[in-house]
Scaffold this active site. Structure first.
Site, PDB file in Angstrom:
ATOM      1  CG  ASP A 180      -6.034  -2.567  -4.577  1.00 58.60           C
ATOM      2  OD1 ASP A 180      -6.840  -2.167  -3.724  1.00 58.60           O
ATOM      3  OD2 ASP A 180      -4.805  -2.555  -4.395  1.00 58.60           O
TER       4      ASP A 180
ATOM      5  CG  HIS B 243      -5.142  -2.520  -0.333  1.00 57.54           C
ATOM      6  ND1 HIS B 243      -4.548  -1.873  -1.388  1.00 57.54           N
ATOM      7  CD2 HIS B 243      -4.616  -1.963   0.794  1.00 57.54           C
ATOM      8  CE1 HIS B 243      -3.704  -0.960  -0.931  1.00 57.54           C
ATOM      9  NE2 HIS B 243      -3.716  -1.003   0.393  1.00 57.54           N
TER      10      HIS B 243
ATOM     11  CB  SER C 139      -0.954  -0.051   1.192  1.00 54.95           C
ATOM     12  OG  SER C 139      -1.924   0.946   1.138  1.00 54.95           O
TER      13      SER C 139
END
Length: 533
Positions: free
Chosen positions: A431, A460, A211
Site C-alpha cells: 500500500d 489502498h 484510510s
C-alpha cells in the site's frame, strides 16, 4: 537537486498561530459529553439502486467543551437492518480527512453478504465541515484550477510561486473560518461520532473505516473504549507519523508504486509499445512530464496536473489500463485528448474536491504540529525527491498550508489500547497511501487485534474490492465476531493479492467494468476512498 535548492531563498518562513483553543489534555481527558442530541428523524431518500436508503441530520456542539454553545449540523445516511437478529449500528467512514461517508453506507450495505448486512443499520456520515454537513468548508474555490506552477521548484521563481499559492490558501481559510477552524480536527470528529451513537439510541457502535478513517476509529476507541462493540480498520494510518512524517513516508511508497505501474506497462508492451524495460518506460513518463511542463496539453494538463492524474494509480491498480492508454497515446502518437480525458476523470478537482481539501487541510494542520520553518520542508522534500521523485514535491505543496496555518496545533492521540474487544485489521503489503509498517504498528498497539495481510497487494482500501479471501474474514467478524489468530506479533492471516488488471481492448476502452464483478466493486469503492489522505 539538493545543491540547486541550497541557493534558493533561505529565509525562515514562520507564521504565528492567530487562533487558539483549549489544550489537548482538556479535550481528551473528559470524553463524556454533557451534550445530548435529540433522536434522528429519518426520511426516505432511496434511489433505484438503493431503495431503502434513509437520510437524516443531527446537531452537535461546535465546541464540545462548551456543549450549550453554538451548534452545527451533521448529515447522515442509513440503510436499516431487515433481519430479526439486530447487531446495532455500523458506522462507516471512507477516510480523507474530508471524505464524505453518505454514499459509503449504501456501498457497504450492498457489498457485504446480504445476510450479514441485514443485521446492521449501516450508517454513513459527513464529518464536521464535509459535504452535506453545515457549515461545509470551502476556503478557496478553484485553488486547483489549471495550469498550476510546476510542482518541482527547480528555480527560485517556481518555489515562490508555489509558496504564494499555499500562503494565500491558508490566509483564505483563516479569513472565512476563523471561528470554526479550531474545532475541525480528529478529536472533535470523534466526539461527534459519540453524539451520533447517542442520537441513534445505541449503547455501543460497530465501526468500519478506511484510510484516515482507521485513525478516526482508533481515536474513538481510545476515548470511548466501552462503547466499541466491533472495530474494522482497513489500510491503516501509522499513528507515529501524524502527519508530517507520514507524508514523507508516503512519498517513498508512492514512488515505489509508480514504478510498479511502469513495470506493468513494460510487461504489456504489446498493448502500449513503450518498451519492455521498466526503466525505459519510466524515462518516457518523465520525458512526457518535461514536455508538458513546457507546453501543457490543451492548456489544461501541465506537469503538476500530470502528477495529479497518475497519482490515483498509486491508490488503485484498476486505473492502470486507462492511465497507460493515455500515456501511450501521448508518447507514441502525440495525442493529447486521451491525456486530458484521463485528467478530467482522475485528477481534476471539482467543488466537492475543494470542500474535501479544505477539511483535509483543517484537520491535518490542527491535529499535530507541523514545521513552521520552510527551510525544513525544503530540505526534507529535496532529500526524498533525490530517491523518490514521483510525488515528493506535489505532496509537499498539497500539505504546505500547514506551515502557515492560523490555528494552534494539538498533540496526536496515543491510540494504544488494552480495553477493546477483538479488533480486525486489514493491510496490503505494498500500500502506498498507508504503508505496511502502519498496520503492523497498530496491530501491536491494539492488544488482542488480528491483522489480515494482502501479500503483494498495492491497493489502498482492500476489503469489499474483489478479494474473496479478505471479504470472508470481514464477513465472519461482522457475523459473529470471529477473528483469525496466528503467531504472536505477526500477521494472523495472509491472503493472496488479486491479479493485476489487463490492458483494455479497443471496444472496452471507454466502458466501465461489468456490474456485479469484483472489478466493478473495486472501482466503485475507490471512487469513494481515493481521497488523498
Amino acid at each position: 537537486m539538493r545543491k540547486r535548492a541550497a541557493v534558493l531563498c533561505g529565509a525562515a518562513l514562520v507564521v504565528a498561530g492567530s487562533v487558539t483553543a483549549a489544550p489537548a489534555d482538556a479535550r481528551t481527558s473528559h470524553p463524556a459529553a454533557v451534550f445530548r442530541a435529540a433522536g434522528i428523524s429519518w426520511k426516505k431518500c432511496g434511489t433505484t439502486e438503493h431503495p431503502t436508503l434513509q437520510c437524516g441530520t443531527v446537531k452537535v456542539p461546535l465546541d464540545h467543551l462548551r456543549p450549550s454553545g453554538r451548534q452545527i449540523t451533521l448529515a447522515l445516511s442509513r440503510v436499516p437492518h431487515t433481519a430479526k437478529t439486530y447487531q446495532g449500528p455500523l458506522l462507516v467512514n471512507p477516510g480523507g480527512p474530508g471524505g464524505s461517508g453518505l454514499s459509503l453506507a449504501s456501498f457497504v450495505a450492498s457489498a457485504l453478504p446480504e445476510a450479514v448486512a441485514a443485521q446492521y443499520d449501516v450508517v454513513g456520515f459527513d464529518p464536521r465541515g464535509v459535504g452535506e454537513s453545515s457549515p461545509a468548508l470551502n476556503c478557496a474555490p478553484g485553488h486547483f484550477k489549471t495550469v498550476r506552477p510546476d510542482s518541482v521548484p527547480a528555480t527560485a521563481a517556481l518555489e515562490q510561486a508555489n509558496l504564494a499559492r499555499v500562503r494565500s490558501y491558508a490566509a483564505a481559510c483563516a479569513k472565512k473560518y476563523a471561528d470554526v477552524l479550531p474545532h475541525i480536527d480528529t478529536v472533535d470528529a470523534v466526539k461527534d461520532m459519540d453524539t451520533i451513537r447517542g442520537a441513534l439510541g445505541a449503547r455501543q457502535i460497530n465501526y468500519f473505516g478506511y484510510s484516515y478513517g482507521t485513525y478516526l476509529g482508533a481515536v474513538y476507541a481510545k476515548l470511548f473504549p466501552e462503547r466499541v462493540r466491533r472495530l474494522v480498520l482497513d489500510s491503516i494510518v501509522d499513528p507515529d507519523g501524524i502527519w508530517y512524517d507520514d507524508n514523507l513516508q508516503q512519498d517513498r511508497a508512492f514512488d515505489a508504486r509508480h514504478r510498479a505501474f511502469m513495470a506493468w506497462v513494460a510487461r504489456n508492451d504489446g498493448a502500449y509499445r513503450l518498451g519492455t524495460d521498466p526503466a525505459r518506460v519510466e524515462a518516457e513518463w518523465y520525458g512526457m512530464r518535461a514536455a508538458l511542463a513546457l507546453k501543457p496539453a490543451a492548456r489544461k494538463v501541465g506537469a503538476s496536473e500530470l502528477e495529479d492524474t497518475f497519482m490515483p494509480g498509486g491508490y488503485y491498480n484498476g486505473y492502470w489500463p486507462y492511465l497507460a492508454q493515455a500515456f501511450a497515446a501521448y508518447v507514441k502518437d502525440g495525442k493529447t485528448g486521451p491525456l486530458v480525458e484521463a485528467y478530467e476523470d482522475f485528477g481534476a478537482v471539482d467543488a466537492a474536491g475543494d470542500n474535501g481539501y479544505s477539511v483535509y487541510s483543517a484537520v491535518q494542520c490542527r491535529d499535530a504540529a507541523w514545521p513552521r520553518d520552510w527551510r525544513q520542508w525544503r530540505a526534507d522534500t529535496w532529500a526524498v525527491y533525490d530517491k523518490a521523485p514521483f510525488m515528493a514535491w506535489n505532496n509537499a505543496w498539497y500539505n504546505a498550508p500547514c506551515a502557515f496555518w492560523p490555528t494552534s496545533a494539538e498533540r496526536p492521540v496515543d491510540i494504544a489500547n488494552r480495553d477493546l474487544p477483538p479488533v480486525l485489521l486489514f493491510q496490503a503489503s505494498d500500500d502506498a497511501a498507508t504503508p505496511y509498517e502502519g498496520g503492523v504498528r497498530v496491530h501491536h498497539l491494539l492488544k488482542g487485534s488480528s491483522l489480515v495481510v494482502e501479500e503483494g497487494g498495492g491497493n489502498h482500501g482492500i476489503t469489499l474490492s474483489g478479494n474473496s479471501c479478505l471479504d470472508e474474514h470481514l464477513s465472519a467478524y461482522l457475523r459473529d465476531g470471529t477473528v483469525p489468530r496466528g503467531p504472536a506479533g505477526g500477521a494472523d492471516a495472509v491472503c493472496r493479492k488479486v491479479p493485476d488488471p489487463k490492458p483494455l481492448n479497443a471496444k472496452a476502452s471507454a466502458a466501465a467494468p461489468p456490474r456485479g464483478t469484483g472489478a466493478a466493486r473495486g472501482a466503485a469503492l475507490h471512487d469513494l476512498v481515493r481521497f488523498r489522505g
